[in-house]
Scaffold this motif. Structure first.
Motif, short mmCIF file in Angstrom:
data_model
loop_
_atom_site.label_atom_id
_atom_site.label_comp_id
_atom_site.label_asym_id
_atom_site.label_seq_id
_atom_site.Cartn_x
_atom_site.Cartn_y
_atom_site.Cartn_z
N VAL A 383 0.41 -1.16 -0.01
CA VAL A 383 -0.18 0.20 0.27
C VAL A 383 0.86 1.37 -0.15
O VAL A 383 0.48 2.23 -0.54
N GLU A 384 1.98 1.37 0.72
CA GLU A 384 2.95 2.30 1.03
C GLU A 384 3.30 2.43 -0.07
O GLU A 384 3.91 3.86 -0.77
N ILE A 385 3.81 1.42 -1.30
CA ILE A 385 4.67 1.59 -2.36
C ILE A 385 3.88 2.42 -3.53
O ILE A 385 4.89 3.43 -4.06
N GLN A 386 2.49 1.98 -3.48
CA GLN A 386 1.98 2.44 -4.87
C GLN A 386 1.49 3.53 -4.02
O GLN A 386 1.53 4.29 -5.02
N LYS A 387 1.28 4.39 -3.34
CA LYS A 387 1.29 5.63 -2.90
C LYS A 387 2.19 6.65 -3.12
O LYS A 387 2.03 7.80 -3.97
N VAL A 388 3.67 6.10 -2.88
CA VAL A 388 4.95 6.87 -3.17
C VAL A 388 4.94 7.37 -4.85
O VAL A 388 5.20 8.05 -5.26
#
Length: 594
Positions: A383-388
């Motif tokens: 989820v964090e990688i997708q946001k970044v």
């Protein structure tokens, strides 16, 4: 007195003697006097497996015939691991009105799996009763296959198989290395690992394969990828006897991993610039670091499985995940003593030095994770990688595969599921029981689905991007036949090649479709004795001794009398060549010759 034999009638008979089930076929012997005399014989049940020899990611079709109609039977699979542990699975079936069980069609009513599962006897394997607890089934010597015995028993049983009579059995050979795949060990500095190359001269698209924090040299995934057409380098970087402590230091420049990538990229049999990185768990993190932090390293794509962008590395020291000791309060212990580590990095720190700067990613990336991963926060990291990446305008580079009820250890298809197992922590040399998560059936489905999509992803970004692209290569199937020429080298004239397996080689014909939609024939040499191991035998031969027409023009041997006496054309059934598709990255390689 002269006698005549004639078939009288067929009769199904259930005999309880020795727990055997047979089909009774009755005949009469008729003398000239007309006095009949009855004789009987019995057809025992039989297991038909297709193929009996194949790669571990190939589907097996099982059929049991000559059973009693509508009869309850139990199928069992069993293998002995290289750690001397027995693994088994079993399922309860009912034969149809013709006395047949088709595993791909029929449903299991109980056992280690239920329902219609063509490969259930493989992926549902568990440690047999009495075995050591907490073990994993992992292939160490990829040059030899797994030997799996499939047996059928009368009735529905769940234990004490060794005390019951076996009605029929067959042995399956499951390989990680296809015929012709080359294995090369690198046992000295600067890097340690094993390279695998598909058959042929290359150059091939390549993959750098890295496993997780358990360390050691794990080869079986790399061997399987090479069997699917990719040159693959299985890299050892931690917890291996040939990797010195000095090389296990995670220096800021990641020199060891840079050297490994360059060695693979510059290899003569590798298509330079067409190299991907595949990593699981800690290998996930290292793949991200290599793609973002090492200058002049440009992987074509990344495949990241069950990991995180949390660094967890103590730079300059041979220690991984130092927070294991600092944040012991975040480690959970289950009732049976299994440890759960997934909360150690959570919440992710705000310090950018502790996280991989994924906004620097410049290549396509596939993220694969199980939603029930109890070992590491892979879902939260995805989820964090997708946001970044979305904030950086690079969301188009990301492909995400999320699987419910799937744990941490997402391996090649049909590998047994391990919800928990023993794990040796490299930094402390202590063994603990780790909870990986997942449920057997959903986890198996995830492994099968993700493997297919990984191969498609790699083909899309490695093969189709080659300057002279070849999109697909398959051996013929169906009713077509192969014309294969044999060449026993270094023998006297007139010697029959079939009498000397060591000298005989076969030229296998494949069809390759290039980017300009033209089909070219490619010839690949494989030893005859290798083909014999895969049940690829001569069906028939045609013609007499003929001249060798496949060698390149200008070769003096090809025009010699000796060559003409050693060349012979053989005809093979195409169905015997049940090889997997192989990818050849250059149309210039698709030229007949040696």
């Amino acid at each position: 007195m002269k006698s005549l034999w004639r078939l009288r009638f067929y009769k199904y008979s259930h005999l309880h003697s020795n727990n055997n089930i047979n089909i009774k076929m009755s005949h009469q012997k008729c003398f000239s006097s007309g006095a009949p005399r009855r004789y009987s014989y019995y057809v025992a049940p039989m297991i038909v497996a297709e193929p009996t020899r194949g790669l571990v990611d190939e589907l097996i079709r099982l059929k049991i015939t000559y059973l009693m109609p509508n009869r309850q039977v139990t199928l069992q699979s069993k293998l002995l691991s290289e750690d001397a542990d027995w693994w088994e699975a079993y399922a309860h079936y009912v034969s149809d009105s013709e006395g047949i069980v088709r595993v791909s069609r029929d449903k299991s009513f109980g056992g280690t799996y239920k329902g219609q599962e063509p490969m259930g006897l493989i992926w549902s394997m568990k440690l047999a009763p009495g075995s050591r607890p907490g073990m994993r089934l992992r292939k160490k010597d990829v040059t030899v296959p797994y030997l799996i015995t499939i047996s059928v028993y009368d009735g529905w049983i769940s234990m004490n198989f060794d005390k019951r009579a076996v009605l029929a059995s067959v042995v399956l050979e499951r390989f990680y290395m296809a015929p012709g795949v080359t294995r090369i060990e690198l046992n000295e500095e600067p890097v340690i690992g094993t390279m695998f190359f598909p058959p042929g001269p290359g150059p091939f698209p390549a993959i750098l394969d890295m496993w997780g924090g358990g360390g050691g040299l794990v080869e079986y995934r790399a061997a399987l990828l090479a069997s699917r057409g990719f040159a693959t380098f299985a890299l050892a970087y931690l917890g291996h006897k040939n990797v010195p402590r000095s090389l296990q230091t995670f220096d800021p420049n990641l020199s060891y991993f840079k050297e490994a990538f360059n060695i693979l990229n510059n290899h003569a049999k590798v298509s330079k610039g067409n190299v991907a990185i595949l990593g699981l768990s800690l290998g996930f993190t290292l793949a991200l670091l290599m793609a973002t932090e090492i200058p002049n390293i440009h992987p074509k794509c990344l495949v990241c499985i069950s990991g995180s962008h949390y660094k967890g590395l103590l730079e300059g020291q041979p220690v991984i995940f130092p927070d294991f000791h600092k944040d012991e309060n975040k480690i959970k212990i289950t009732e049976d003593g299994s440890v759960i580590w997934r909360n150690i990095p959570l919440p992710f720190p705000d310090d950018p030095k502790r996280m991989v700067q994924v906004d620097k990613i410049r290549c396509p990336m596939m993220l694969i994770f199980g939603e029930d991963d109890q070992n590491w926060p892979a879902p939260e990291s995805a989820v964090e990688i997708q946001k970044v990446l979305k904030a950086a305008g690079k969301e188009h580079l990301l492909t995400t595969l999320a699987y419910p009820q799937t744990g941490h250890l997402i391996e090649p298809p049909y590998s047994p599921h391990f919800r928990k197992s023993k794990f040796k922590v490299p930094s402390s040399d202590k063994a603990v029981t780790v909870l990986w998560g997942g449920e057997a059936k959903p986890h198996s489905d995830a492994q099968e689905d993700s493997w297919k999509k990984i191969l498609v992803f790699l083909e899309e970004h490695l093969v189709s991007h080659h300057p002279v692209a070849v999109t697909q290569s398959k051996l013929y199937s169906g009713s077509a036949t192969f014309l294969v020429t044999s060449h026993p080298g270094g023998r006297d004239g007139g010697h029959d090649p079939t009498s000397d397996e060591e000298a005989l080689s076969l030229v296998l014909t494949t069809a390759v479709t290039s980017s300009d939609s033209q089909t070219t024939l490619r010839l690949v040499l494989l030893p005859y004795n290798v083909l014999q191991r895969w049940d690829m035998h001569v069906v028939s031969h045609q013609g007499n001794w003929t001249a060798d027409r496949t060698r390149r023009k200008g070769n003096t041997y090809a025009n010699s009398k000796r060559a003409r006496s050693h060349a012979r054309t053989w005809q093979f059934s195409s169905q015997l060549f049940n090889f997997p598709p192989v990818l050849y990255p250059r149309a210039s390689d698709c030229v007949s010759g040696f």
